[in-house]
Design an enzyme around this catalytic site. Structure first.
Site, PDB file in Angstrom:
ATOM      1  N   ARG A 213       0.723  -1.204  -0.090  1.00 47.04           N
ATOM      2  CA  ARG A 213       0.154  -0.105  -0.012  1.00 47.04           C
ATOM      3  C   ARG A 213       0.853   1.247   0.102  1.00 47.04           C
ATOM      4  O   ARG A 213       0.296   2.213  -0.437  1.00 47.04           O
ATOM      5  CB  ARG A 213      -0.947   0.120   1.381  1.00 47.04           C
ATOM      6  CG  ARG A 213      -2.002  -1.280   1.404  1.00 47.04           C
ATOM      7  CD  ARG A 213      -2.516  -1.151   2.866  1.00 47.04           C
ATOM      8  NE  ARG A 213      -1.408  -1.394   3.787  1.00 47.04           N
ATOM      9  CZ  ARG A 213      -1.629  -1.384   5.068  1.00 47.04           C
ATOM     10  NH1 ARG A 213      -2.982  -0.669   5.484  1.00 47.04           N
ATOM     11  NH2 ARG A 213      -0.796  -1.435   5.924  1.00 47.04           N
TER      12      ARG A 213
ATOM     13  N   ASP B 108      15.156  37.993  10.434  1.00 52.92           N
ATOM     14  CA  ASP B 108      15.788  36.964   9.287  1.00 52.92           C
ATOM     15  C   ASP B 108      17.130  37.505   8.820  1.00 52.92           C
ATOM     16  O   ASP B 108      17.156  38.760   8.688  1.00 52.92           O
ATOM     17  CB  ASP B 108      14.853  36.774   8.139  1.00 52.92           C
ATOM     18  CG  ASP B 108      13.717  36.037   8.488  1.00 52.92           C
ATOM     19  OD1 ASP B 108      13.494  35.425   9.422  1.00 52.92           O
ATOM     20  OD2 ASP B 108      12.660  36.292   7.529  1.00 52.92           O
TER      21      ASP B 108
ATOM     22  N   TYR C 131       9.132  22.065   8.630  1.00 51.01           N
ATOM     23  CA  TYR C 131       9.968  22.730   9.693  1.00 51.01           C
ATOM     24  C   TYR C 131       9.061  22.763  10.959  1.00 51.01           C
ATOM     25  O   TYR C 131       8.018  23.096  10.901  1.00 51.01           O
ATOM     26  CB  TYR C 131      10.095  24.216   9.344  1.00 51.01           C
ATOM     27  CG  TYR C 131      10.738  24.423   7.844  1.00 51.01           C
ATOM     28  CD1 TYR C 131      12.188  24.555   7.537  1.00 51.01           C
ATOM     29  CD2 TYR C 131      10.055  24.615   6.865  1.00 51.01           C
ATOM     30  CE1 TYR C 131      12.651  25.016   6.565  1.00 51.01           C
ATOM     31  CE2 TYR C 131      10.459  24.711   5.500  1.00 51.01           C
ATOM     32  CZ  TYR C 131      12.113  24.890   5.501  1.00 51.01           C
ATOM     33  OH  TYR C 131      12.443  25.287   4.228  1.00 51.01           O
TER      34      TYR C 131
ATOM     35  N   GLN D 110       5.634  26.282  16.118  1.00 49.97           N
ATOM     36  CA  GLN D 110       5.350  26.374  14.959  1.00 49.97           C
ATOM     37  C   GLN D 110       5.815  25.511  14.000  1.00 49.97           C
ATOM     38  O   GLN D 110       6.881  24.850  13.999  1.00 49.97           O
ATOM     39  CB  GLN D 110       5.598  27.634  14.309  1.00 49.97           C
ATOM     40  CG  GLN D 110       4.931  28.909  14.760  1.00 49.97           C
ATOM     41  CD  GLN D 110       5.387  30.260  14.545  1.00 49.97           C
ATOM     42  OE1 GLN D 110       6.430  30.438  13.697  1.00 49.97           O
ATOM     43  NE2 GLN D 110       4.769  31.298  14.614  1.00 49.97           N
ATOM     44  N   ASP D 111       4.672  24.923  13.184  1.00 50.10           N
ATOM     45  CA  ASP D 111       5.085  24.033  12.221  1.00 50.10           C
ATOM     46  C   ASP D 111       4.854  24.578  10.657  1.00 50.10           C
ATOM     47  O   ASP D 111       3.824  25.294  10.882  1.00 50.10           O
ATOM     48  CB  ASP D 111       4.120  22.885  12.179  1.00 50.10           C
ATOM     49  CG  ASP D 111       4.682  21.762  13.104  1.00 50.10           C
ATOM     50  OD1 ASP D 111       5.642  21.966  14.005  1.00 50.10           O
ATOM     51  OD2 ASP D 111       3.969  20.607  13.329  1.00 50.10           O
TER      52      ASP D 111
ATOM     53  N   LYS E 151      15.573  24.340  15.091  1.00 51.97           N
ATOM     54  CA  LYS E 151      14.437  23.695  14.256  1.00 51.97           C
ATOM     55  C   LYS E 151      14.766  22.338  14.060  1.00 51.97           C
ATOM     56  O   LYS E 151      15.802  21.793  14.029  1.00 51.97           O
ATOM     57  CB  LYS E 151      14.141  24.634  12.959  1.00 51.97           C
ATOM     58  CG  LYS E 151      15.515  24.649  12.008  1.00 51.97           C
ATOM     59  CD  LYS E 151      15.329  25.207  10.767  1.00 51.97           C
ATOM     60  CE  LYS E 151      15.874  26.726  10.829  1.00 51.97           C
ATOM     61  NZ  LYS E 151      15.968  27.362   9.515  1.00 51.97           N
TER      62      LYS E 151
ATOM     63  N   ARG F 158      17.224  27.575  -1.224  1.00 48.11           N
ATOM     64  CA  ARG F 158      16.549  28.382  -0.074  1.00 48.11           C
ATOM     65  C   ARG F 158      17.817  28.516   0.991  1.00 48.11           C
ATOM     66  O   ARG F 158      17.989  27.281   1.316  1.00 48.11           O
ATOM     67  CB  ARG F 158      15.244  27.876   0.302  1.00 48.11           C
ATOM     68  CG  ARG F 158      14.059  27.794  -0.677  1.00 48.11           C
ATOM     69  CD  ARG F 158      12.946  27.295  -0.118  1.00 48.11           C
ATOM     70  NE  ARG F 158      11.897  27.144  -0.932  1.00 48.11           N
ATOM     71  CZ  ARG F 158      10.639  27.748  -0.890  1.00 48.11           C
ATOM     72  NH1 ARG F 158      10.627  28.807  -0.231  1.00 48.11           N
ATOM     73  NH2 ARG F 158       9.881  27.542  -2.035  1.00 48.11           N
TER      74      ARG F 158
ATOM     75  N   HIS G 201      19.854  30.513   5.598  1.00 47.25           N
ATOM     76  CA  HIS G 201      18.933  31.414   6.381  1.00 47.25           C
ATOM     77  C   HIS G 201      19.737  31.300   8.077  1.00 47.25           C
ATOM     78  O   HIS G 201      20.062  30.347   8.281  1.00 47.25           O
ATOM     79  CB  HIS G 201      17.509  30.994   6.595  1.00 47.25           C
ATOM     80  CG  HIS G 201      17.193  31.366   5.073  1.00 47.25           C
ATOM     81  ND1 HIS G 201      15.924  30.782   4.571  1.00 47.25           N
ATOM     82  CD2 HIS G 201      17.536  32.375   3.996  1.00 47.25           C
ATOM     83  CE1 HIS G 201      15.828  31.076   3.232  1.00 47.25           C
ATOM     84  NE2 HIS G 201      16.761  31.902   3.184  1.00 47.25           N
TER      85      HIS G 201
ATOM     86  N   HIS H  23      20.936  27.479   7.996  1.00 55.23           N
ATOM     87  CA  HIS H  23      20.463  26.301   7.266  1.00 55.23           C
ATOM     88  C   HIS H  23      20.071  26.814   6.025  1.00 55.23           C
ATOM     89  O   HIS H  23      19.558  27.930   5.528  1.00 55.23           O
ATOM     90  CB  HIS H  23      19.394  26.238   7.934  1.00 55.23           C
ATOM     91  CG  HIS H  23      18.526  25.004   7.397  1.00 55.23           C
ATOM     92  ND1 HIS H  23      17.247  25.092   6.792  1.00 55.23           N
ATOM     93  CD2 HIS H  23      18.809  23.602   7.221  1.00 55.23           C
ATOM     94  CE1 HIS H  23      16.805  24.121   6.120  1.00 55.23           C
ATOM     95  NE2 HIS H  23      17.776  23.077   6.387  1.00 55.23           N
TER      96      HIS H  23
END
Length: 183
Positions: free
Chosen positions: A24, A143, A132, A48-49, A72, A60, A63, A119
């Site tokens: 499956r 940031d 994340y 936070q997700d 994280k 990306r 950061h 990261h």
């Protein structure tokens, strides 16, 4: 699920689940508070997700969060990514070390990145979904971005970069970021 230390980055861990596969598809646990606790981390700090979707070649990062930083948990839930962590904690025994990982939806491995580390990642497949879980609410004013192609870091990105945000493309060098951080 087992936890494995990342030798190149002090305090970083890989959380490797045991997928149960059959005709499956598969099922696996991607977060286990007891396993997180077993390596000295508090599973309750994650507040936070988020999820991002990238197409092949998208880059990306790199950061970093100013202030108290941001710990994280990162997992590629679908597709495959080349993931990069750079330790920028001045008090760390692995200060300025880099570590590279291939995270994929096939393995569902989660990478724990301590606060104070930069990261970034590049999508290796046509589509890559990255989940994340962060330890404090995101504040865009904190940031910080470091140039993905900084020669001091010499990150061996596996694919040509197809897309980046304007902010990532215009990011300053590591030396400039560190000078601003210290000054």
């Amino acid at each position: 699920m087992k936890a494995t230390e990342v030798p190149a980055i002090d305090g970083a861990y890989l959380f490797e689940p045991t997928p149960y596969a059959d005709e499956r598809g598969f099922f696996c646990r991607t977060f286990d508070a007891d396993v997180v606790r077993s390596v000295g981390l508090d599973p309750n700090v994650f507040v936070q997700d988020s999820v991002s979707r990238s197409v092949q070649g998208v880059l990306r990062g790199l950061h970093l969060r100013s202030g108290a930083g941001e710990a994280k948990l990162v997992r590629c839930s679908y597709g495959k990514i080349f993931d990069v962590v750079v330790d920028l904690r001045t008090d760390s025994p692995t200060h300025r070390n880099r570590a590279f990982f291939e995270l994929s939806g096939q393995t569902q491995v989660t990478l724990y990145i301590p606060a104070g580390c930069a990261h970034g990642f590049q999508a290796l497949t046509e589509t890559a979904d990255i989940s994340y879980r962060i330890d404090r609410p995101h504040d865009p004013a904190e940031d910080t971005t470091i140039a993905f192609d900084d020669p001091e870091l010499a990150i061996p990105w596996p694919l040509p970069v197809t897309l980046m945000s304007k902010a990532d493309r215009a990011a300053p060098s590591l030396a400039e970021v560190l000078k601003h951080k210290e000054g």
